[in-house]
Design an enzyme around this catalytic site. Structure first.
Site, PDB file in Angstrom:
ATOM      1  N   ASP A  40     -27.831 -10.189 -11.852  1.00  0.00           N
ATOM      2  CA  ASP A  40     -27.435 -10.148 -10.422  1.00  0.00           C
ATOM      3  C   ASP A  40     -26.510 -11.298 -10.048  1.00  0.00           C
ATOM      4  O   ASP A  40     -25.530 -11.106  -9.337  1.00  0.00           O
ATOM      5  CB  ASP A  40     -28.646 -10.025  -9.473  1.00  0.00           C
ATOM      6  N   SER A 131     -43.107 -12.001  -5.253  1.00  0.00           N
ATOM      7  CA  SER A 131     -44.005 -12.280  -4.131  1.00  0.00           C
ATOM      8  C   SER A 131     -43.264 -13.066  -3.057  1.00  0.00           C
ATOM      9  O   SER A 131     -43.508 -12.871  -1.860  1.00  0.00           O
ATOM     10  CB  SER A 131     -45.235 -13.051  -4.616  1.00  0.00           C
ATOM     11  N   ASP A 176     -33.995  -9.282  -5.630  1.00  0.00           N
ATOM     12  CA  ASP A 176     -35.371  -9.159  -5.132  1.00  0.00           C
ATOM     13  C   ASP A 176     -35.412  -8.852  -3.636  1.00  0.00           C
ATOM     14  O   ASP A 176     -36.153  -7.985  -3.181  1.00  0.00           O
ATOM     15  CB  ASP A 176     -36.149 -10.449  -5.415  1.00  0.00           C
TER      16      ASP A 176
HETATM   17  C1  GLA Z   1     -35.498 -13.719 -10.360  1.00  0.00           C
HETATM   18  C2  GLA Z   1     -34.409 -13.875  -9.306  1.00  0.00           C
HETATM   19  C3  GLA Z   1     -33.495 -12.644  -9.278  1.00  0.00           C
HETATM   20  C4  GLA Z   1     -32.979 -12.311 -10.676  1.00  0.00           C
HETATM   21  C5  GLA Z   1     -34.126 -12.287 -11.685  1.00  0.00           C
HETATM   22  C6  GLA Z   1     -33.644 -12.116 -13.096  1.00  0.00           C
HETATM   23  O1  GLA Z   1     -36.351 -12.683 -10.010  1.00  0.00           O
HETATM   24  O2  GLA Z   1     -34.983 -14.041  -8.026  1.00  0.00           O
HETATM   25  O3  GLA Z   1     -32.432 -12.848  -8.379  1.00  0.00           O
HETATM   26  O4  GLA Z   1     -31.975 -13.197 -11.064  1.00  0.00           O
HETATM   27  O5  GLA Z   1     -34.913 -13.471 -11.629  1.00  0.00           O
HETATM   28  O6  GLA Z   1     -33.071 -10.867 -13.269  1.00  0.00           O
END
Ligand code: GLA
Length: 389
Positions: A40, A131, A176
């Site tokens: 991302d 979370s 997320d």
């Molecule tokens: C965490 C970060 C996301 C992403 C993942 C790995 O969850 O919050 O933004 O980078 O790691 O894919």
């Protein structure tokens, strides 16, 4: 607890704590990322789904001007947040996710109303199931309910992401908060993190299920490894001469190999391969081509383990057990999910094998690590909602 039960639970807790019923109830889900890990923040693709695990808040206007009172019904701990001035970081630690979102609304010119809030979350903490994003997006949704003004869901996700950056110190990407804000029941979300365009990918074939296997090894992304990976990706892009690794093909990477350290080369190899795997896996899901999707999931895990080095022994053990069970036993694929260094694996399995696979993974994992795993299946859930407002 399903969402209805959770809402009922938090309502009772609000009533017990504040002595009156809540006026608003809101919820936001955690997520599991099916594929597209550490892509991302490289402008790549991700393919997460919201899970049936939620942060839920019940709230009402408070008679404490300049103050928001938050009661965590699980840990029975309260936070008092001063909203009479620009909101700052404070104690307890978990309140920073809420504080960060309040600060984001203040930056948009919104006056935070005085509130009494009771909250509870069924998203395992530090389990790599977001979370913190669930709590941030839940808070933003409460603000929408309490001010009566909805904000664009993409802006809401960005505001929640900024809260994570500024108040939790994790330079996370956008995945997320996006899935927690925009998830749709029965669908995965294929998100292009560059354009922020989303495509819903239906996941309703009753013959398959997604299992979440929590290693119960806690992960901590603010520990520096996450930021280091991000910096290595930026270094790779700079040395290759592209804006981000999204703009680099596998061939270009190989041509530029001499300009990169061995480690940075491997980091970039994971990201470039993973972006491609993600769009292919989305296609496989659209066609219900489960064996192919499963192969991409395994390939993703190996790259995260060997090139990106964000796995850990326990995550690898789960994937090895899944491979041992194999296609014959109903497992199509399995990989670590989320930031890594602990947390969860996600497995794509035949629906009628869920019970047998769950038992087998739990038993073998315990035998190999001495740890009890927590395993559950989840259908793709809806994103943040105002349950009562
Ligand atoms: C965490 C970060 C996301 C992403 C993942 C790995 O969850 O919050 O933004 O980078 O790691 O894919």
């Amino acid at each position: 607890m399903n969402l209805k039960e959770l809402a009922a639970h938090v309502t009772v807790e609000f009533q017990k704590h504040y002595g009156r019923p809540p006026r608003w109830i809101v919820a936001a889900p955690g997520r599991v990322n099916v594929i597209g890990e550490h892509t991302d923040y490289n402008d790549g693709f991700v393919l997460p789904m919201a899970i049936e695990r939620y942060a839920v808040m019940a709230a009402d206007a408070a008679d404490t001007p300049g103050q928001v009172n938050v009661y965590d019904t699980h840990f029975k701990e309260s936070a008092t947040i001063d909203i009479s001035a620009p909101v700052t970081k404070g104690q307890p630690k978990w309140s920073n996710y809420i504080r960060g979102v309040f600060a984001g609304f203040q930056n948009r010119g919104v006056t935070i109303p005085a509130l009494d809030v009771a909250f509870m979350s069924t998203v395992p903490l530090g389990g790599g199931l977001s979370s913190s994003a669930a709590l941030e997006v839940c808070t933003a949704t409460l603000m929408e309910a309490a001010t009566g003004k909805a904000i664009d869901p993409i802006e809401k996700a960005l505001l929640a992401q900024k809260a994570e950056h500024d108040f939790a110190g994790v330079p996370c990407g956008i995945m997320d908060q996006f899935i927690s804000a925009l998830g749709r029941e029965g669908h995965l979300l294929l998100l292009d993190c560059r354009t922020r365009k989303t495509q819903l990918v239906p996941m309703s074939d009753p013959s398959v299920a997604l299992l979440v296997i929590n290693t119960n090894v806690k992960h901590e992304l603010s520990g520096g490894e996450y930021a280091e990976r991000r910096a290595q990706c930026e270094e790779a892009a700079r040395n290759i001469g592209v804006k981000s690794l999204r703009d680099c093909t596998a061939d270009q990477l190989d041509q530029a190999k001499g300009k990169l350290s061995e480690v940075v080369y491997r980091r970039a190899r994971h990201v470039i391969g993973e972006i491609e795997r993600t769009t292919h896996a989305a296609e496989g899901i659209r066609q219900s081509n489960w064996p192919t999707v499963g192969q991409f999931m395994y390939a993703s895990h190996y790259a995260l383990r060997d090139d990106y080095e964000v796995s850990c022994k326990e995550l690898d053990v789960v994937v090895e057990i899944a491979e041992d069970i194999g296609y014959q036993g109903g497992v199509y694929g399995c990989r670590m999910t989320g930031g890594g260094f602990g947390g969860c694996c996600v497995a794509l399995v035949k629906a009628d094998c869920v019970n047998a696979i769950t038992k087998k993974i739990a038993a073998d994992y315990k035998a190999k690590t001495g740890i009890d795993a927590a395993i559950f299946a989840s259908r793709p859930a809806a994103g943040a909602t105002i349950i009562k407002g």
